[in-house]
Write an enzyme that holds these catalytic residues in place. Structure first.
Site, PDB file in Angstrom:
ATOM      1  N   ASP A   1      36.459  29.339  34.094  1.00  0.00           N
ATOM      2  CA  ASP A   1      35.878  30.597  34.574  1.00  0.00           C
ATOM      3  C   ASP A   1      35.784  31.537  33.382  1.00  0.00           C
ATOM      4  OD1 ASP A   1      35.247  33.023  35.818  1.00  0.00           O
ATOM      5  OD2 ASP A   1      36.567  32.673  37.531  1.00  0.00           O
TER       6      ASP A   1
ATOM      7  N   HIS B   1      35.756  44.217  38.804  1.00  0.00           N
ATOM      8  CA  HIS B   1      35.972  44.136  40.252  1.00  0.00           C
ATOM      9  C   HIS B   1      35.738  45.509  40.851  1.00  0.00           C
ATOM     10  CE1 HIS B   1      38.155  40.465  38.958  1.00  0.00           C
ATOM     11  NE2 HIS B   1      37.587  39.990  40.039  1.00  0.00           N
TER      12      HIS B   1
ATOM     13  N   GLU C   1      31.820  33.603  44.527  1.00  0.00           N
ATOM     14  CA  GLU C   1      32.680  32.551  43.991  1.00  0.00           C
ATOM     15  C   GLU C   1      33.490  31.829  45.064  1.00  0.00           C
ATOM     16  OE1 GLU C   1      35.851  33.977  41.288  1.00  0.00           O
ATOM     17  OE2 GLU C   1      34.999  35.966  41.515  1.00  0.00           O
TER      18      GLU C   1
ATOM     19  N   GLU D   1      31.014  29.656  40.565  1.00  0.00           N
ATOM     20  CA  GLU D   1      30.689  31.084  40.612  1.00  0.00           C
ATOM     21  C   GLU D   1      29.393  31.389  39.872  1.00  0.00           C
ATOM     22  OE1 GLU D   1      33.532  33.618  38.573  1.00  0.00           O
ATOM     23  OE2 GLU D   1      32.837  35.401  39.661  1.00  0.00           O
TER      24      GLU D   1
HETATM   25 MN    MN Z   1      35.006  34.462  37.367  1.00  0.00          MN
HETATM   26 MN    MN Z   2      34.497  36.725  39.525  1.00  0.00          MN
END
Ligand code: MN
Ligand code: MN
Length: 300
Positions: A86, A166, A191, A280
């Site tokens: 990720d 976020h 995701e 994702e």
């Molecule tokens: Mn991520």
């Molecule tokens: Mn993410």
């Protein structure tokens, strides 16, 4: 800044992060060090004109998220490991956040991997302006459940704003009843996480990743100088000691955690030690049909 200028930066960060993801995934083989993969992924992002939106996460088996190799990390991939890469790039705060999963040397988890990938790609077919977010969750859940696995309910996608990874909305991996709709010009990370466990994660040990949460002077001038450096370099984005240009970074970060200026991310571990797959994409809600920005040169 013009809307077109913003979207160009977003597109570049998206493509660079996607190419970095593919490079990382291609390197995952038996006997390869996780640290070497993280450095390759991060090196690709930096050498292609972007900055890191967070350290490359390499989470293995029942660990769903939030592990990055430490400075002298000895973790080596073994046959049968299920490895999530990720990674994220940003250009002037505009973020591409993307992930994929590979299995090392076996085919035991092919269907689990496909269920997470199909869930993401099913969402890509309809996500756009005015889409209610619980419908995204419902599609993820249905795609994963139809293959006999479970989505992880307490991990979500998220809205992204400049310099805020976020932000605002959470994008669920099941129908959580939230009928709020996506709006034009939002940036969203979708995701799905799929598991053969119970579908929940619990907090584990620290996975080397942290983030500045408070700006407050400290007494030690040496520590203050370090804090100023990391604030300048990473801003609000997650980071780790490995990415700090200071051979005492680990010790200094521990002190800043004790001072309450930096917070550490716990590993997300599947509650029943189930194996976890994740895919994702970052999406730009440009119109009725959204634009996937984390497509690599190969188009996936
Ligand atoms: Mn991520
Ligand atoms: Mn993410």
């Amino acid at each position: 800044m013009l809307e077109s200028e913003k979207s160009e930066k977003l597109r570049k960060a998206g493509m660079v992060s996607a190419n970095a993801r593919e490079r990382g995934m291609a390197m995952v083989k038996e006997g390869v060090k996780a640290l070497d993969v993280a450095e390759e992924v991060e090196g690709y992002i930096v050498s292609h004109g972007c900055k890191l939106a967070f350290p490359c996460n390499i989470s293995i088996n029942e660990i769903a998220a939030h592990y990055t190799p430490s400075i002298n990390d000895k973790t080596v991939f073994k046959t049968g490991d299920l490895v999530k890469i990720d990674c994220g790039a940003h250009l002037d705060g505009f973020v591409g956040d993307t992930a994929g999963t590979v299995e090392v040397g076996t085919n035991r988890f092919r269907e689990l991997i496909e269920s997470a990938k199909d869930a993401r790609d099913t969402v890509m077919e309809f996500i756009g302006e005015n889409c209610p977010i619980n419908e995204i969750g419902a599609a993820v859940d249905m795609t994963i459940s139809n293959k006999g696995y479970r989505p992880i309910k307490n991990l979500t996608g998220h809205q992204i704003e400049p310099y805020n990874l976020h932000a605002g909305l959470c994008i669920p991996n099941y129908d959580n009843g939230d009928t709020e709709k996506l709006r034009k010009n939002m940036v969203i990370a979708c995701e799905p996480f799929a598991t053969n466990g119970v579908g929940m994660v619990v907090g584990g040990r620290w996975g080397n990743i942290c983030r500045i949460i408070r700006d407050h002077p400290v007494d030690d001038p040496n520590l203050q100088a370090f804090f100023n450096d990391i604030k300048d370099k990473f801003k609000t984005f997650p980071f780790c000691a490995r990415l700090c240009d200071d051979n005492m970074a680990s010790q200094k970060i521990s002190k800043l955690i004790r001072h309450g200026l930096v917070s550490s991310y716990a590993l997300c571990v599947e509650q029943n030690k189930g194996y976890v797959a994740q895919f994702e994409h970052t999406i730009y809600i440009s119109e009725k049909k959204a634009e996937i920005i984390t497509l690599c040169d190969g188009g996936y």
